[in-house]
Scaffold this active site. Structure first.
Site, PDB file in Angstrom:
ATOM      1  N   SER A  71       0.831  -1.207   0.000  1.00 26.75           N
ATOM      2  CA  SER A  71       0.000   0.000   0.000  1.00 26.75           C
ATOM      3  C   SER A  71       0.861   1.250   0.000  1.00 26.75           C
ATOM      4  O   SER A  71       1.974   1.251   0.539  1.00 26.75           O
ATOM      5  CB  SER A  71      -0.890   0.005   1.252  1.00 26.75           C
ATOM      6  OG  SER A  71      -1.506   1.259   1.442  1.00 26.75           O
ATOM      7  N   TYR A 122      -2.231  -0.286   9.999  1.00 22.13           N
ATOM      8  CA  TYR A 122      -2.443  -0.841   8.664  1.00 22.13           C
ATOM      9  C   TYR A 122      -1.162  -0.727   7.840  1.00 22.13           C
ATOM     10  O   TYR A 122      -0.705  -1.701   7.232  1.00 22.13           O
ATOM     11  CB  TYR A 122      -3.599  -0.121   7.967  1.00 22.13           C
ATOM     12  CG  TYR A 122      -3.731  -0.468   6.503  1.00 22.13           C
ATOM     13  CD1 TYR A 122      -4.091  -1.749   6.110  1.00 22.13           C
ATOM     14  CD2 TYR A 122      -3.491   0.483   5.515  1.00 22.13           C
ATOM     15  CE1 TYR A 122      -4.205  -2.080   4.755  1.00 22.13           C
ATOM     16  CE2 TYR A 122      -3.603   0.164   4.175  1.00 22.13           C
ATOM     17  CZ  TYR A 122      -3.957  -1.113   3.802  1.00 22.13           C
ATOM     18  OH  TYR A 122      -4.061  -1.433   2.477  1.00 22.13           O
TER      19      TYR A 122
END
Length: 341
Positions: free
Chosen positions: A127, A152
Site C-alpha cells: 500500500s 495498517y
C-alpha cells in the site's frame, strides 16, 4: 496458468479474476466474506465469477493455517496473487487485532503455502500507506519507509519484510505492489468516492478531512489490474547490482521486487469533489474537518520502476474514472435522481 487470487470477492480481486479468466487462466478465488463492509456487494461481485467454467470459489480465512496448507497442497498453484487483507487506515485505530490476524498471520500462511508447493511467483498487495511520514515527493520504491503512521501501514511494511525473508531463504520470487488510492466501478463502500456519492445523492453532507487540503494519487481500477497482470507475468529476479553497502529498498540480491502502481499525478480532494459533483449533476454540502489520525496529507507515486520493468504507466484521468464509477453506481443501486433506496 493456475492462479490463486485471495480476496477474490473484494474490489481489486474481483476485477483481477475477471481479467485472468478472460485471457484463459484457471482461477481459484479465496475470500472469507467478512462484514467489514456490505457483504451483498461482495456477493454481487462473486456472482459474476462463479458462472465461469475456469473459476472456483473457496470460502476460507487466510488465518486458517491448516486450511490454507491443505488448499495449496491440493491445488498446486503455479502463481499466487494475495489481495486479501484487513483494509482501511481509520479502522485500524479501533480494531487493531484484525490487522494482525489477516495481514500478518494470514500472509505467513500464504508464504508457507508458496514455499512448500513450488509456486513460481507470489505477487501481493502492499500500500502507499507504507510511506507514512515520508515527505519527499513523488514516493519512490527506492526510498526508506521505516516510519508508518498507522497499524495498517505497519502491517503492509511487515508483509514486504516477510516476503524478502522468504525470497532470501527459499528463493521464492516475490513482488510487492504499493497501490495508490484505487477507485472505480464495484469499489469499496468505505472509500471517499463511494461515501461522497452516496451522501450527495441522499442530500446529506460529506465529510471533507484536512479542510480539503489533501492530495491523492487516485488510480483507476483498470490501471491497477493491468499493473498486477504485467508484474504477475514478469517473475521477480535478483538485482545483480544490489549492494549491502548501499542497499536499495526496492530490489534485492534475491528474487524480490517492489513497485508503485499509481496515476503519477496527485489530485486535490476539492478537485475530486468538483469532478464528482459534475458527474452527478448535484452539489455537495461540505462539512470541513481536521485531518484524521493515521492519515497522510498527500500521496504521489513514482512509477519509473514499473515503466522500466513491465512497460506500463497508469493514465486514466480522474474525469473519465469518476464518470465510469458514477455510471456503475447509478445502475447498481438503481437510483432515481436525488433519492436512495
Amino acid at each position: 496458468m493456475k492462479v490463486l487470487v485471495t480476496g477474490a470477492a473484494g474490489f481489486i480481486g474481483f476485477h483481477l479474476a475477471k481479467k485472468l479468466l478472460a485471457r484463459g487462466d484457471e482461477v481459484v478465488g479465496l475470500d472469507n466474506m467478512n462484514d467489514y463492509y456490505d457483504v451483498s456487494l461482495k456477493q454481487a461481485r462473486l456472482s459474476q465469477l462463479t458462472d465461469k467454467p475456469n473459476f472456483r470459489f473457496v470460502k476460507m480465512d487466510l488465518a486458517d493455517r491448516q486450511g490454507i496448507a491443505d488448499l495449496f497442497k491440493t491445488e498446486k498453484f503455479e502463481r499466487v496473487v494475495n489481495l486479501a487483507a484487513q483494509a482501511g487506515v481509520r479502522y485500524s485505530l479501533t480494531n487493531p487485532h484484525s490487522y494482525i490476524d489477516s495481514n500478518i498471520q494470514g500472509f505467513m500462511n500464504i508464504l508457507e503455502g508458496c514455499r512448500h508447493n513450488e509456486v513460481e511467483h507470489l505477487v501481493y498487495a502492499s500500500s502507499s500507506s507504507v510511506y507514512g511520514a515520508n515527505t519527499a515527493m513523488p514516493f519512490s520504491v527506492h526510498d526508506n519507509v521505516d516510519h508508518p503512521v498507522s497499524l495498517y501501514a505497519a502491517s503492509k511494511k511487515a508483509n514486504e519484510l516477510m516476503a524478502h525473508t522468504y525470497s532470501h531463504l527459499y528463493g521464492l520470487p516475490t513482488t510487492g505492489l504499493r497501490f495508490f488510492t484505487v477507485y472505480g466501478p464495484w469499489g469499496r463502500p468505505d472509500m471517499a468516492l463511494f461515501l461522497f456519492t452516496k451522501a450527495i445523492l441522499a442530500g446529506e453532507p460529506i465529510q471533507v478531512f484536512n479542510y480539503g487540503k489533501m492530495k491523492r494519487d487516485f488510480t483507476y481500477i483498470d490501471d491497477i489490474v493491468e499493473g498486477v497482470v504485467r508484474t504477475l507475468d514478469k517473475v521477480a529476479e535478483p538485482n545483480p547490482e544490489w549492494s549491502g553497502a548501499t542497499p536499495d529498498p526496492g530490489t534485492a540480491a534475491v528474487p524480490y521486487r517492489l513497485y508503485n502502481i499509481g496515476n503519477n499525478q496527485p489530485v486535490e480532494l476539492m478537485r475530486m469533489i468538483e469532478t464528482l459533483e459534475s458527474a452527478l449533476g448535484e452539489k455537495a454540502e461540505k462539512q470541513m474537518l481536521p485531518i484524521q489520525p493515521g492519515d497522510v496529507p498527500e500521496t504521489y507515486a513514482d512509477v519509473d520502476a514499473l515503466v522500466g520493468d513491465v512497460g506500463f504507466k497508469p493514465a486514466t484521468s480522474i474525469e473519465d474514472g469518476i464518470a465510469s464509477f458514477v455510471k456503475w453506481y447509478r445502475e447498481f443501486y438503481r437510483f432515481l435522481k436525488g433519492s436512495a433506496r
